[in-house]
Write a protein that holds these residues in place. Sequence first.
Motif, PDB file in Angstrom:
ATOM      1  N   THR A  41       0.626 -39.697 -10.149  1.00 46.86           N
ATOM      2  CA  THR A  41       0.054 -38.351 -10.204  1.00 46.86           C
ATOM      3  C   THR A  41      -1.021 -38.220  -9.119  1.00 46.86           C
ATOM      4  O   THR A  41      -1.677 -39.200  -8.752  1.00 46.86           O
ATOM      5  CB  THR A  41      -0.551 -38.084 -11.600  1.00 46.86           C
ATOM      6  OG1 THR A  41      -1.300 -39.229 -11.987  1.00 46.86           O
ATOM      7  CG2 THR A  41       0.543 -37.820 -12.615  1.00 46.86           C
TER       8      THR A  41
ATOM      9  N   GLU B 297       2.633 -38.504  -4.199  1.00 42.64           N
ATOM     10  CA  GLU B 297       1.626 -38.031  -5.164  1.00 42.64           C
ATOM     11  C   GLU B 297       2.119 -36.707  -5.724  1.00 42.64           C
ATOM     12  O   GLU B 297       2.431 -35.780  -4.986  1.00 42.64           O
ATOM     13  CB  GLU B 297       0.277 -37.885  -4.476  1.00 42.64           C
ATOM     14  CG  GLU B 297      -0.255 -39.230  -3.989  1.00 42.64           C
ATOM     15  CD  GLU B 297      -1.521 -39.104  -3.162  1.00 42.64           C
ATOM     16  OE1 GLU B 297      -2.615 -39.234  -3.704  1.00 42.64           O
ATOM     17  OE2 GLU B 297      -1.388 -38.872  -1.927  1.00 42.64           O
TER      18      GLU B 297
ATOM     19  N   ASP C 269       0.947 -30.856 -13.137  1.00 41.30           N
ATOM     20  CA  ASP C 269       1.866 -29.865 -13.739  1.00 41.30           C
ATOM     21  C   ASP C 269       3.327 -30.293 -13.606  1.00 41.30           C
ATOM     22  O   ASP C 269       4.192 -29.815 -14.360  1.00 41.30           O
ATOM     23  CB  ASP C 269       1.756 -28.511 -13.007  1.00 41.30           C
ATOM     24  CG  ASP C 269       0.590 -27.685 -13.488  1.00 41.30           C
ATOM     25  OD1 ASP C 269      -0.086 -28.076 -14.458  1.00 41.30           O
ATOM     26  OD2 ASP C 269       0.336 -26.637 -12.871  1.00 41.30           O
ATOM     27  N   ASN C 270       3.609 -31.121 -12.595  1.00 41.56           N
ATOM     28  CA  ASN C 270       4.990 -31.459 -12.247  1.00 41.56           C
ATOM     29  C   ASN C 270       5.436 -32.805 -12.799  1.00 41.56           C
ATOM     30  O   ASN C 270       6.529 -33.260 -12.511  1.00 41.56           O
ATOM     31  CB  ASN C 270       5.142 -31.466 -10.714  1.00 41.56           C
ATOM     32  CG  ASN C 270       5.049 -30.078 -10.117  1.00 41.56           C
ATOM     33  OD1 ASN C 270       4.521 -29.165 -10.747  1.00 41.56           O
ATOM     34  ND2 ASN C 270       5.559 -29.903  -8.914  1.00 41.56           N
ATOM     35  N   TRP C 271       4.574 -33.450 -13.571  1.00 42.10           N
ATOM     36  CA  TRP C 271       4.900 -34.759 -14.146  1.00 42.10           C
ATOM     37  C   TRP C 271       4.879 -34.630 -15.659  1.00 42.10           C
ATOM     38  O   TRP C 271       3.886 -34.168 -16.230  1.00 42.10           O
ATOM     39  CB  TRP C 271       3.882 -35.805 -13.703  1.00 42.10           C
ATOM     40  CG  TRP C 271       4.286 -37.215 -13.990  1.00 42.10           C
ATOM     41  CD1 TRP C 271       4.529 -37.788 -15.208  1.00 42.10           C
ATOM     42  CD2 TRP C 271       4.504 -38.262 -13.022  1.00 42.10           C
ATOM     43  NE1 TRP C 271       4.874 -39.113 -15.062  1.00 42.10           N
ATOM     44  CE2 TRP C 271       4.866 -39.426 -13.737  1.00 42.10           C
ATOM     45  CE3 TRP C 271       4.417 -38.315 -11.632  1.00 42.10           C
ATOM     46  CZ2 TRP C 271       5.147 -40.633 -13.085  1.00 42.10           C
ATOM     47  CZ3 TRP C 271       4.695 -39.517 -10.997  1.00 42.10           C
ATOM     48  CH2 TRP C 271       5.055 -40.666 -11.710  1.00 42.10           C
ATOM     49  N   GLY C 272       5.961 -35.028 -16.296  1.00 43.11           N
ATOM     50  CA  GLY C 272       6.014 -34.953 -17.749  1.00 43.11           C
ATOM     51  C   GLY C 272       6.303 -36.305 -18.363  1.00 43.11           C
ATOM     52  O   GLY C 272       7.007 -37.132 -17.782  1.00 43.11           O
ATOM     53  N   ILE C 273       5.730 -36.513 -19.521  1.00 45.48           N
ATOM     54  CA  ILE C 273       6.106 -37.664 -20.351  1.00 45.48           C
ATOM     55  C   ILE C 273       6.009 -37.209 -21.805  1.00 45.48           C
ATOM     56  O   ILE C 273       5.178 -36.366 -22.143  1.00 45.48           O
ATOM     57  CB  ILE C 273       5.246 -38.922 -20.073  1.00 45.48           C
ATOM     58  CG1 ILE C 273       5.844 -40.144 -20.803  1.00 45.48           C
ATOM     59  CG2 ILE C 273       3.794 -38.730 -20.421  1.00 45.48           C
ATOM     60  CD1 ILE C 273       5.337 -41.491 -20.307  1.00 45.48           C
TER      61      ILE C 273
ATOM     62  N   GLU D  52       5.934 -33.315 -22.490  1.00 51.44           N
ATOM     63  CA  GLU D  52       4.910 -32.359 -22.036  1.00 51.44           C
ATOM     64  C   GLU D  52       4.310 -32.822 -20.711  1.00 51.44           C
ATOM     65  O   GLU D  52       4.401 -33.995 -20.334  1.00 51.44           O
ATOM     66  CB  GLU D  52       3.830 -32.161 -23.095  1.00 51.44           C
ATOM     67  CG  GLU D  52       3.038 -33.401 -23.401  1.00 51.44           C
ATOM     68  CD  GLU D  52       1.934 -33.169 -24.438  1.00 51.44           C
ATOM     69  OE1 GLU D  52       1.684 -32.014 -24.815  1.00 51.44           O
ATOM     70  OE2 GLU D  52       1.316 -34.159 -24.855  1.00 51.44           O
ATOM     71  N   SER D  53       3.663 -31.872 -20.004  1.00 52.69           N
ATOM     72  CA  SER D  53       3.116 -32.210 -18.688  1.00 52.69           C
ATOM     73  C   SER D  53       1.838 -33.037 -18.842  1.00 52.69           C
ATOM     74  O   SER D  53       1.157 -32.991 -19.869  1.00 52.69           O
ATOM     75  CB  SER D  53       2.807 -30.938 -17.911  1.00 52.69           C
ATOM     76  OG  SER D  53       1.667 -30.309 -18.445  1.00 52.69           O
ATOM     77  N   ILE D  54       1.519 -33.765 -17.757  1.00 53.13           N
ATOM     78  CA  ILE D  54       0.265 -34.523 -17.731  1.00 53.13           C
ATOM     79  C   ILE D  54      -0.914 -33.560 -17.838  1.00 53.13           C
ATOM     80  O   ILE D  54      -1.928 -33.869 -18.481  1.00 53.13           O
ATOM     81  CB  ILE D  54       0.175 -35.367 -16.445  1.00 53.13           C
ATOM     82  CG1 ILE D  54       1.369 -36.334 -16.361  1.00 53.13           C
ATOM     83  CG2 ILE D  54      -1.135 -36.118 -16.367  1.00 53.13           C
ATOM     84  CD1 ILE D  54       1.474 -37.314 -17.500  1.00 53.13           C
TER      85      ILE D  54
END
Lengths: 67, 67, 67, 67, 67, 67
Positions: free
Chosen positions: F9, F46, F50-54, F57-59
């Motif tokens: 991130t 990087e 907003d564009n990374w989810g786990i 849901e987003s980070i």
Amino acid sequence: MPYVNIKITREGANAEQKAELIAGVTELLQRVLNKNPATTVVVIDEVDTDNWGIAGESITARRARGQ
Amino acid sequence: MPYVNIKITREGANAEQKAELIAGVTELLQRVLNKNPATTVVVIDEVDTDNWGIAGESITARRARGQ
Amino acid sequence: MPYVNIKITREGANAEQKAELIAGVTELLQRVLNKNPATTVVVIDEVDTDNWGIAGESITARRARGQ
Amino acid sequence: MPYVNIKITREGANAEQKAELIAGVTELLQRVLNKNPATTVVVIDEVDTDNWGIAGESITARRARGQ
Amino acid sequence: MPYVNIKITREGANAEQKAELIAGVTELLQRVLNKNPATTVVVIDEVDTDNWGIAGESITARRARGQ
Amino acid sequence: MPYVNIKITREGANAEQKAELIAGVTELLQRVLNKNPATTVVVIDEVDTDNWGIAGESITARRARGQ
């Protein structure tokens, strides 16, 4: 025009399930972002459990410990 | 220093054709952007037709329908 | 149906050069493997020189040393 | 939460070596960026030497020439 | 444990839409393959229209022609 | 000849930390698999939170909840 790559461990997903993933993610992109299904590409990679790690160890090792 | 990843369906590309892709894309990057061939890396992934989708269905299903 | 990802350092490639890469690699896949240009997808990623390493050091560091 | 993809040529890496790569890169990300090992994912792709190119030719061709 | 990478053109997807993609694809993998949502990772890449090509030309060029 | 892609991130990793990742992963591949550092490529991406989810849901959403 989206491109989606789905990576999963190689543990027996069959052609029907893969087809369901392809259809489902294509529908999702159309519904949420109005993306054209005709040019939505989905590629599924199946990865050996020796070659996938989480938490510092392979899935093979985790499975052997019953996780 | 470029890195190029080419994904194609696994449908019989032979070593000569792969070599031609590697040489061609390396030459293209040198010609267009003056990139050094010595550090240009090309990786070709061949993907089963069950695992590649377009327009919401697998290539296997499309081939079966004559597309 | 090919998908091609080209990663280069972010060092001023312009729209004309990117268009030339897109056209060139699409033509290459048609010529070598008879792939349909209509469904050939090309994605170019431009990467900051701090974020690209070769030989154990970043491109930023190499450029600073005159390489 | 990092995701790391390691691509190497398919030339006999064994399960112990892959486990060492997974553990090593997970530890590196924790040490340098304080990333949580529990959610660090590592995927290793092994690529046939016909499918990997550098300097405009395949690794197969380079190995045949003694490089 | 799946990892999903969604690439779309950078054309104004907002945080709510991205959250919907993340939730939707995670749910899809749970439903179809019984994958654990807790370790399902989704990464969305937004790509400039100059950097995305289909049918041998950039999305920028296609948009300018009204496609 | 390895190629390594590290996705994290975008939360303030600096040039020194990125250089440490590049050096560390290159050293790891040399130590474990005897890979030549001169042709080991590392690319760090990087990704906006907003564009990374786990876990669906987003980070961004997770950070807002204090996770």
